[in-house]
Design an enzyme around this catalytic site. Sequence first.
Site, PDB file in Angstrom:
ATOM      1  N   TYR A 164       3.278   9.816  -0.388  1.00  0.00           N
ATOM      2  CA  TYR A 164       4.278   9.256   0.366  1.00  0.00           C
ATOM      3  C   TYR A 164       5.733   9.377  -0.322  1.00  0.00           C
ATOM      4  CZ  TYR A 164       0.597   6.554   2.402  1.00  0.00           C
ATOM      5  OH  TYR A 164      -0.777   6.121   2.938  1.00  0.00           O
ATOM      6  N   LYS A 195      -2.562   5.954  -4.650  1.00  0.00           N
ATOM      7  CA  LYS A 195      -3.648   6.892  -4.387  1.00  0.00           C
ATOM      8  C   LYS A 195      -3.382   8.235  -5.138  1.00  0.00           C
ATOM      9  CE  LYS A 195      -3.768   4.750   0.331  1.00  0.00           C
ATOM     10  NZ  LYS A 195      -2.144   4.615   0.651  1.00  0.00           N
ATOM     11  N   ASP A 215       0.906  -0.981   0.030  1.00  0.00           N
ATOM     12  CA  ASP A 215       0.118  -0.024   0.106  1.00  0.00           C
ATOM     13  C   ASP A 215       0.718   1.310   0.041  1.00  0.00           C
ATOM     14  OD1 ASP A 215      -3.004   1.098   0.671  1.00  0.00           O
ATOM     15  OD2 ASP A 215      -1.470   2.301   1.697  1.00  0.00           O
ATOM     16  N   HIS A 259      -7.341   9.873  -2.232  1.00  0.00           N
ATOM     17  CA  HIS A 259      -6.812   9.668  -0.917  1.00  0.00           C
ATOM     18  C   HIS A 259      -7.830  10.340   0.391  1.00  0.00           C
ATOM     19  CE1 HIS A 259      -2.440   9.225   0.932  1.00  0.00           C
ATOM     20  NE2 HIS A 259      -3.139   9.034   1.882  1.00  0.00           N
TER      21      HIS A 259
HETATM   22  N1  LIG Z   1      -5.224   6.484   3.519  1.00  0.00           N
HETATM   23  C1  LIG Z   1      -4.729   7.159   4.504  1.00  0.00           C
HETATM   24  O1  LIG Z   1      -4.910   8.307   4.587  1.00  0.00           O
HETATM   25  C2  LIG Z   1      -3.707   6.593   5.326  1.00  0.00           C
HETATM   26  C3  LIG Z   1      -2.995   7.429   6.259  1.00  0.00           C
HETATM   27  C4  LIG Z   1      -2.125   6.625   7.222  1.00  0.00           C
HETATM   28  C5  LIG Z   1      -1.649   5.315   6.784  1.00  0.00           C
HETATM   29  N2  LIG Z   1      -2.143   4.665   5.750  1.00  0.00           N
HETATM   30  C6  LIG Z   1      -1.670   3.348   5.133  1.00  0.00           C
HETATM   31  O2  LIG Z   1      -1.541   2.476   6.588  1.00  0.00           O
HETATM   32  C7  LIG Z   1      -0.343   2.110   6.625  1.00  0.00           C
HETATM   33  C8  LIG Z   1      -0.142   1.737   8.247  1.00  0.00           C
HETATM   34  O3  LIG Z   1      -0.281   2.909   9.076  1.00  0.00           O
HETATM   35  P1  LIG Z   1       0.929   3.751   9.698  1.00  0.00           P
HETATM   36  O4  LIG Z   1       2.165   3.237   8.766  1.00  0.00           O
HETATM   37  O5  LIG Z   1       0.472   4.812   9.782  1.00  0.00           O
HETATM   38  O6  LIG Z   1       0.923   2.951  10.909  1.00  0.00           O
HETATM   39  P2  LIG Z   1       0.950   1.528  11.984  1.00  0.00           P
HETATM   40  O7  LIG Z   1       1.141   0.417  10.848  1.00  0.00           O
HETATM   41  O8  LIG Z   1      -0.274   1.621  12.603  1.00  0.00           O
HETATM   42  O9  LIG Z   1       2.196   1.580  12.702  1.00  0.00           O
HETATM   43  C9  LIG Z   1       3.332   1.765  12.279  1.00  0.00           C
HETATM   44  C10 LIG Z   1       4.322   1.866  13.359  1.00  0.00           C
HETATM   45  O10 LIG Z   1       4.356   0.953  14.448  1.00  0.00           O
HETATM   46  C11 LIG Z   1       5.667   0.340  14.353  1.00  0.00           C
HETATM   47  N3  LIG Z   1       5.453  -1.158  14.472  1.00  0.00           N
HETATM   48  C12 LIG Z   1       5.272  -1.742  13.402  1.00  0.00           C
HETATM   49  N4  LIG Z   1       5.281  -3.042  13.870  1.00  0.00           N
HETATM   50  C13 LIG Z   1       5.591  -3.091  15.045  1.00  0.00           C
HETATM   51  C14 LIG Z   1       5.386  -4.246  16.111  1.00  0.00           C
HETATM   52  N5  LIG Z   1       5.275  -5.522  15.461  1.00  0.00           N
HETATM   53  N6  LIG Z   1       5.883  -3.887  17.297  1.00  0.00           N
HETATM   54  C15 LIG Z   1       6.084  -2.686  17.695  1.00  0.00           C
HETATM   55  N7  LIG Z   1       5.925  -1.496  16.692  1.00  0.00           N
HETATM   56  C16 LIG Z   1       5.742  -1.711  15.419  1.00  0.00           C
HETATM   57  C17 LIG Z   1       6.686   0.846  13.438  1.00  0.00           C
HETATM   58  O11 LIG Z   1       7.948   1.124  13.498  1.00  0.00           O
HETATM   59  P3  LIG Z   1       9.163   0.627  12.733  1.00  0.00           P
HETATM   60  O12 LIG Z   1       8.824   1.149  11.361  1.00  0.00           O
HETATM   61  O13 LIG Z   1      10.271   1.436  13.365  1.00  0.00           O
HETATM   62  O14 LIG Z   1       9.512  -0.719  12.898  1.00  0.00           O
HETATM   63  C18 LIG Z   1       5.817   2.416  13.087  1.00  0.00           C
HETATM   64  O15 LIG Z   1       6.416   3.263  13.980  1.00  0.00           O
HETATM   65  C19 LIG Z   1       0.508   2.902   6.065  1.00  0.00           C
HETATM   66  O16 LIG Z   1       1.789   2.602   6.041  1.00  0.00           O
HETATM   67  C20 LIG Z   1      -0.170   3.304   4.925  1.00  0.00           C
HETATM   68  O17 LIG Z   1      -0.011   2.449   3.949  1.00  0.00           O
HETATM   69  C21 LIG Z   1      -3.081   5.274   4.992  1.00  0.00           C
END
Ligand SMILES: NC(=O)c1ccc[n+]([C@@H]2O[C@H](COP(=O)([O-])OP(=O)(O)OC[C@H]3O[C@@H](n4cnc5c(N)ncnc54)[C@H](OP(=O)(O)O)[C@@H]3O)[C@@H](O)[C@H]2O)c1
Length: 281
Positions: free
Chosen positions: A54, A79, A49, A112
């Site tokens: 990004y 997106k 994704d 988005h």
């Molecule tokens: N459509 C939208 O508006 C929108 C907005 C936000 C996100 N997204 C999508 O959703 C995806 C995921 O959301 P996100 O990146 O915001 O947050 P997330 O996946 O909820 O959390 C990512 C964070 O958690 C840490 N992490 C990951 N696995 C872990 C584990 N097993 N134990 C402890 N910490 C862990 C990562 O650290 P490290 O990387 O340092 O390991 C990073 O700091 C995004 O990458 C994107 O593709 C979409």
Amino acid sequence: MSAAPVIPDITLNNGVTIPQLGFGVFQIEPKDTKAAVLAALETGYRHIDTAEMYGNEKQVGQAVAESGLKRSDVFVTSKLNNGYHAHAQALAAFDRTLDDLGMEQLDLFLVHWPLPGIGDYTETWRAMEEILASGRVRAIGVSNFQTAHLDRLFQETSVVPAVNQIEVHPYLVQDELREFDARHGIATQAWSPIAQGKVLDDPVITAIAGRLGRSPAQVVLRWHIQRGDIVFPKSVTRARIEENIRIFDFELTEDDLARITALDRGERTGPDPDTFNWVPA
Ligand SMILES: NC(=O)c1ccc[n+]([C@@H]2O[C@H](COP(=O)([O-])OP(=O)(O)OC[C@H]3O[C@@H](n4cnc5c(N)ncnc54)[C@H](OP(=O)(O)O)[C@@H]3O)[C@@H](O)[C@H]2O)c1
């Protein structure tokens, strides 16, 4: 390492299938993206994704190309960025996304943000419908759309979005919007599934994790999977990339699911879609 887990598919409203667990690349620096995506693909993820916003579509494309996998074996989402909502700009932005990814066809393209205060997202959606009709994307959807935004699309446009990608995690469970999506045949994708780490110290989650001998992140990701949502946790850390995919060999009880859902406190990590209006820099 043991064999990669089998990740279930979800069938979208036009018959296209998407792996229920993927890998998100928000906030991964372009210089780190290729290695992170290659690590995810080596570990068994088959769904990435990304987004124009990004700034790492090129590196995602390079990783998919260099992975040795067939293009058709990896589901790729991108997106439409906020500055390109006008019809002609949306068409041109999709061309650039395909160019940057180095792909002839994308699997899923999303609007988005709805940006209800500026512009008209029904015009944007009609451009998305044209892109779908061109055959260069297999499915189109939206992100951060509330029920009122979706209702307008239903009334004024033709194609029902295949997905709605919204913020969902134990502190923002979004059951009303998820049920609305489901009623209209729209699959919910849960972004920031572990609330960027904020839910991992919660005592309810750590207690369940301790009982099951799993990590808090695995418990929260499993909660999403059992609720039927599509998730794509982000990590640049190899051990976490491997941890986050190992969620298909245990189950939460109905009571576990209910206790995690009861943690809801309406807390967003990102902007509110009703009021978020992007302003050009
Ligand atoms: N459509 C939208 O508006 C929108 C907005 C936000 C996100 N997204 C999508 O959703 C995806 C995921 O959301 P996100 O990146 O915001 O947050 P997330 O996946 O909820 O959390 C990512 C964070 O958690 C840490 N992490 C990951 N696995 C872990 C584990 N097993 N134990 C402890 N910490 C862990 C990562 O650290 P490290 O990387 O340092 O390991 C990073 O700091 C995004 O990458 C994107 O593709 C979409």
